[in-house]
Design an enzyme around this catalytic site. Sequence first.
Site, PDB file in Angstrom:
ATOM      1  N   HIS A  49       0.781  -1.298   0.115  1.00 51.08           N
ATOM      2  CA  HIS A  49      -0.113  -0.111  -0.283  1.00 51.08           C
ATOM      3  C   HIS A  49       1.199   1.202  -0.155  1.00 51.08           C
ATOM      4  CE1 HIS A  49      -0.139   0.153   4.480  1.00 51.08           C
ATOM      5  NE2 HIS A  49      -0.617  -0.898   5.112  1.00 51.08           N
TER       6      HIS A  49
ATOM      7  N   HIS B  78      -5.499  -9.632  14.262  1.00 56.28           N
ATOM      8  CA  HIS B  78      -6.065  -8.171  13.792  1.00 56.28           C
ATOM      9  C   HIS B  78      -6.601  -8.847  12.148  1.00 56.28           C
ATOM     10  CE1 HIS B  78      -4.682  -4.331  11.838  1.00 56.28           C
ATOM     11  NE2 HIS B  78      -3.676  -4.795  10.793  1.00 56.28           N
TER      12      HIS B  78
ATOM     13  N   GLU C  96      -6.625  -6.549   9.416  1.00 56.34           N
ATOM     14  CA  GLU C  96      -6.098  -6.332   8.152  1.00 56.34           C
ATOM     15  C   GLU C  96      -5.836  -7.685   7.008  1.00 56.34           C
ATOM     16  OE1 GLU C  96      -3.074  -2.971   8.000  1.00 56.34           O
ATOM     17  OE2 GLU C  96      -3.268  -2.153   6.100  1.00 56.34           O
TER      18      GLU C  96
ATOM     19  N   ASP D 211      -3.831  -9.017   5.011  1.00 59.33           N
ATOM     20  CA  ASP D 211      -2.868  -8.954   5.072  1.00 59.33           C
ATOM     21  C   ASP D 211      -2.806 -11.152   6.385  1.00 59.33           C
ATOM     22  OD1 ASP D 211      -2.523  -6.748   6.774  1.00 59.33           O
ATOM     23  OD2 ASP D 211      -0.411  -6.990   6.510  1.00 59.33           O
TER      24      ASP D 211
ATOM     25  N   HIS E   7      -2.063  -1.869  15.425  1.00 56.43           N
ATOM     26  CA  HIS E   7      -1.849  -1.122  13.980  1.00 56.43           C
ATOM     27  C   HIS E   7      -3.685  -0.544  13.669  1.00 56.43           C
ATOM     28  CE1 HIS E   7      -1.630  -0.367   9.883  1.00 56.43           C
ATOM     29  NE2 HIS E   7      -1.410   0.622   9.884  1.00 56.43           N
TER      30      HIS E   7
ATOM     31  N   ASP F 133       1.564  -6.877  14.346  1.00 57.23           N
ATOM     32  CA  ASP F 133       2.293  -6.049  13.347  1.00 57.23           C
ATOM     33  C   ASP F 133       3.328  -5.442  14.360  1.00 57.23           C
ATOM     34  OD1 ASP F 133       0.497  -5.443  10.962  1.00 57.23           O
ATOM     35  OD2 ASP F 133      -0.515  -4.080  11.169  1.00 57.23           O
TER      36      ASP F 133
ATOM     37  N   TYR G 230       9.756  -0.078   8.296  1.00 57.59           N
ATOM     38  CA  TYR G 230       8.764  -0.494   9.081  1.00 57.59           C
ATOM     39  C   TYR G 230       8.057   0.178   9.676  1.00 57.59           C
ATOM     40  CZ  TYR G 230       5.302  -3.796  10.583  1.00 57.59           C
ATOM     41  OH  TYR G 230       3.959  -4.319  11.128  1.00 57.59           O
TER      42      TYR G 230
ATOM     43  N   HIS H 206       5.370  -9.741  10.756  1.00 61.65           N
ATOM     44  CA  HIS H 206       6.017  -9.069   9.283  1.00 61.65           C
ATOM     45  C   HIS H 206       7.877  -9.934   9.764  1.00 61.65           C
ATOM     46  CE1 HIS H 206       2.478  -8.004   6.914  1.00 61.65           C
ATOM     47  NE2 HIS H 206       1.957  -7.204   8.081  1.00 61.65           N
TER      48      HIS H 206
END
Length: 391
Positions: free
Chosen positions: A22, A76, A78, A80, A142, A161, A189, A220
């Site tokens: 993004h 989370h 999101e 991903d 996040h 995250d 990041y 990640h």
Amino acid sequence: MTQIKEDIYWVGAVDWCIRNFHSYITHRGSSYNSYLVVDEKVALIDFVKAPFAEEQVTRISEVIDPKKVDYIVANHAEPDHSGSIRRLLEACPNAEMIATERCVNTLRKYYGDDIKATPIEKTPSLKLGKRSLTFVPVPMAHWPDSMVSYMPEEKLLFSNDAFGQHLASSGRFDDEVDEAELMQEASTYYANILMPLWRSVSRALKALEGVKVEMIAPSHGIVWRKDPGKILAAYQGWVAGVSRKRAVVVYDTMWGSTQILARAIADGIASKGVEVRVHCLGTSPSSDVIADILDAKAVIVGSPTLNNHIFPTVAGFLAYMHGLKPVNKIGAAFGSYGWAGGAKKVVETEMQASGIQMVESDIDFVFKPNGDETKRAYAFGQMMGEKVLAV
Ligand code: FEO
């Protein structure tokens, strides 16, 4: 599949090829981490991005029949970390999903109203057998739905995250990758994902005070097993806005005039012994620039005037920086123009709106800067260098 502790496995996916997350340019790819805990009960922590759903199921199957998964913890929503949800719910039909209420609602909006989950507001912890999981909401670190999961018996934090890096690697641990690359990607990041949320991250760090953490497994990048204190200390500095004696000069140029000024300003700053990083927005992605701004003290932005406005690349960068709101910076604007100016004023207004404390600048010249004007830009750089040294 990689074992990260006895009966705890990494079952995620490495995304070697992603270069744009993004609008964050991910030079070294990324990974979507998921973890499988095999105890009397079996828990899967987090999904992965949609294209890697089958890979996640295969990795789980290398350890255990997915039908034996009792719980799926969604830290989370999101995409991903949730994209593989449909395939996983199909592969793990006996699993009960656990998430925050906001996460459940978000997952339903993305994937359909039939998504069912037990909210952590009802189940704040889960006994798995020898081990357990405690769920801690960390809203806005996040998204509003975010939480972390802590396993006290192993002193292991599944941080989602937080503490992540967009870093694809064959090594799964901090001691298996290049340390300089790792910290560069961890700071990049943080700058591009978490910097505007520093208050929430700070609250999450406070909540961790007194909690024994020997391993951090983010969603990640690598798992911090050798030195989790290193990334915790780095986050403490970033949320506090600790800066180096560094200035970042950012510009784009139309016929070379703004570039002459950028180079003169940079030389002036460097002449005072201050580190300078220079980015031309024609070639530097905004996410690289923001990474350098994270621990810089000063940001100086230049734009040519184009059609009575700022240059499009500079506008894009300023919009990106506005959203990320760098903490505790001084700044200035400069530019060049043909007949009616205007860009420098727009740059100043936008930088102010990003929370940057502006230093007055008169570095804005018609057509190509002459020798005297270039000297003024150099002297302006020297003055900015002195300001960086003074703080
Ligand atoms: Fe890695 Fe907020 O998702």
